[in-house]
Motif scaffolding. Structure first.
Motif, PDB file in Angstrom:
ATOM      1  N   ASN A 160      19.255  -0.554  61.402  1.00 37.83           N
ATOM      2  CA  ASN A 160      19.807  -0.627  60.165  1.00 37.83           C
ATOM      3  C   ASN A 160      20.254   1.243  60.081  1.00 37.83           C
ATOM      4  OD1 ASN A 160      19.334  -2.869  58.722  1.00 37.83           O
ATOM      5  ND2 ASN A 160      17.128  -2.251  59.193  1.00 37.83           N
ATOM      6  N   PRO A 161      21.157   1.437  58.846  1.00 44.79           N
ATOM      7  CA  PRO A 161      21.753   2.568  58.593  1.00 44.79           C
ATOM      8  C   PRO A 161      20.523   3.928  58.444  1.00 44.79           C
ATOM      9  CG  PRO A 161      22.981   1.213  57.480  1.00 44.79           C
ATOM     10  CD  PRO A 161      21.690   0.215  58.011  1.00 44.79           C
ATOM     11  N   ASP A 162      19.274   3.225  57.880  1.00 40.81           N
ATOM     12  CA  ASP A 162      18.166   4.210  57.910  1.00 40.81           C
ATOM     13  C   ASP A 162      17.311   4.419  59.046  1.00 40.81           C
ATOM     14  OD1 ASP A 162      16.874   1.738  58.178  1.00 40.81           O
ATOM     15  OD2 ASP A 162      15.858   1.895  56.214  1.00 40.81           O
ATOM     16  N   TYR A 163      17.728   3.847  60.265  1.00 40.24           N
ATOM     17  CA  TYR A 163      17.370   3.943  61.575  1.00 40.24           C
ATOM     18  C   TYR A 163      16.173   2.900  61.938  1.00 40.24           C
ATOM     19  CZ  TYR A 163      19.777   8.488  62.395  1.00 40.24           C
ATOM     20  OH  TYR A 163      20.790   9.230  62.755  1.00 40.24           O
ATOM     21  N   SER A 164      15.892   2.106  60.842  1.00 39.43           N
ATOM     22  CA  SER A 164      14.881   0.967  60.980  1.00 39.43           C
ATOM     23  C   SER A 164      15.303  -0.012  61.858  1.00 39.43           C
ATOM     24  CB  SER A 164      14.417   0.474  59.923  1.00 39.43           C
ATOM     25  OG  SER A 164      15.401   0.046  59.088  1.00 39.43           O
ATOM     26  N   VAL A 165      14.500  -0.845  62.363  1.00 47.15           N
ATOM     27  CA  VAL A 165      15.043  -1.876  63.124  1.00 47.15           C
ATOM     28  C   VAL A 165      15.417  -3.194  62.396  1.00 47.15           C
ATOM     29  CG1 VAL A 165      14.694  -3.888  65.159  1.00 47.15           C
ATOM     30  CG2 VAL A 165      13.558  -1.310  65.215  1.00 47.15           C
ATOM     31  N   LYS A 166      16.828  -3.486  62.449  1.00 41.94           N
ATOM     32  CA  LYS A 166      17.149  -4.590  61.673  1.00 41.94           C
ATOM     33  C   LYS A 166      16.885  -5.996  62.392  1.00 41.94           C
ATOM     34  CE  LYS A 166      21.371  -6.998  60.004  1.00 41.94           C
ATOM     35  NZ  LYS A 166      20.861  -6.959  58.491  1.00 41.94           N
ATOM     36  N   ALA A 167      17.271  -5.913  63.847  1.00 48.71           N
ATOM     37  CA  ALA A 167      16.939  -7.139  64.762  1.00 48.71           C
ATOM     38  C   ALA A 167      16.839  -6.847  66.300  1.00 48.71           C
ATOM     39  CB  ALA A 167      17.995  -8.285  64.369  1.00 48.71           C
ATOM     40  N   ALA A 168      16.228  -7.657  67.030  1.00 46.01           N
ATOM     41  CA  ALA A 168      16.123  -7.436  68.390  1.00 46.01           C
ATOM     42  C   ALA A 168      15.637  -8.869  68.820  1.00 46.01           C
ATOM     43  CB  ALA A 168      14.763  -6.681  68.652  1.00 46.01           C
ATOM     44  N   GLY A 169      16.199  -8.813  69.918  1.00 47.97           N
ATOM     45  CA  GLY A 169      16.096 -10.226  70.668  1.00 47.97           C
ATOM     46  C   GLY A 169      16.746 -10.549  72.064  1.00 47.97           C
TER      47      GLY A 169
END
Length: 287
Positions: A160-169
């Motif tokens: 995400n723009p705030d450096y958090s993880v949006k998705a992973a897989g």
């Protein structure tokens, strides 16, 4: 959606396939290591592929993956098992490059090493030179060259723009013994015409949907699923026993030199503290 992995077969049982959502698992690793985006991406890709390798095992078997390409990230180390438990760390979690260039951050002047503990006297160890540092291509090369299994590996992390993880897989697809030689060619041709993995996982798709996207829903038969989570094997009891194993003289030296002891787990970044009184008690046990 909770993180989980699915196992499947495809193309009339000529292919085995795995797909996994690791969004929360990678986010937990990022939180524990305060990792910046490029480091999170590289570690997350490595953990995603690593947890699939673990799912290929049985019972109490375990697998460890070490990646060091000489880049600014340093070493990436991932442990996983057959239960969907995975942990990992990167030497330099504050690494962050413009355009999120994972391959450049990992480097290519080094090795990918896989060590499998399958209950024998010595682990099985396979090793290959890194191909690109992009993780997925390197795992593909390892499986094809070291384990002699024609494979396709796709792993990604979306931030995400705030450096958090949006998705992973990601996924791993492998030809089974006796499969027609043109099956992998068909899969590769199909993959050239579908949307990129990053855009697919960013849409919060399930592992089942990911395999259907890659292989075609008409070609896939789902077999089973299992939960996936960040799980470290360290504990207060393990650290305590490790200190006791040092012996009373070494513990006495800790008391005289520092008056305390601290142990930090590289994988989960948990710190265990022992004051003088606790060390004195452990010294008595070690006598």
């Amino acid at each position: 959606m909770k993180d989980y992995l699915v196992k499947a077969v495809a193309y009339q049982n000529q292919v085995r396939a795995y797909a996994v959502n690791t969004t929360k698992t990678v986010a937990e690793a990022q939180r524990r290591h305060a990792a910046l985006p490029t480091a999170t991406d590289a570690l997350g890709r490595s953990m995603t592929a690593g947890v699939i390798l673990g799912a290929m095992l049985k019972g109490e078997e375990k697998v460890s993956v070490k990646i060091n390409g000489g880049g600014p990230l340093g070493t990436i180390l991932v442990d996983s098992n057959a239960k969907g438990e995975v942990r990992g760390y990167v030497s330099n979690p504050q690494t962050n490059l413009e355009m999120n260039e994972v391959g450049k951050a990992v480097g290519t002047n080094g090795l990918l090493t896989v060590s499998k503990d399958v209950g024998l006297m010595h682990p099985f160890v396979g090793q290959i030179p890194l191909v690109s540092g992009e993780i997925g291509e390197d795992y593909t090369s390892y499986l094809s060259k070291s384990e002699q299994t024609a494979s396709a590996v796709g792993v990604d992390v979306v931030m995400n723009p705030d450096y958090s993880v949006k998705a992973a897989g990601g996924f791993i697809i492998q030809l089974l013994p006796g499969a027609d030689e043109d099956v992998m060619n068909k899969i590769e041709e199909r993959m050239k015409g579908i949307a990129p993995l990053s855009s697919v996982i960013a849409e919060d798709c399930t592992p089942e949907q990911l395999l259907e996207h890659v292989l075609g829903s008409e070609n896939v038969t789902m077999l089973e699923s299992m939960p996936v989570q960040f799980q470290c094997q360290c504990s207060l009891d393990r650290i305590t026993n490790a200190i006791i194993s040092l012996g009373s003289e070494e513990i006495q030296d800790m008391i005289q030199t520092d008056g305390q002891a601290e142990a930090n787990c590289h994988f989960c970044n948990e710190t265990y503290h022992f004051d003088t009184e606790q060390l004195e008690a452990l010294k008595e046990v070690a006598l």
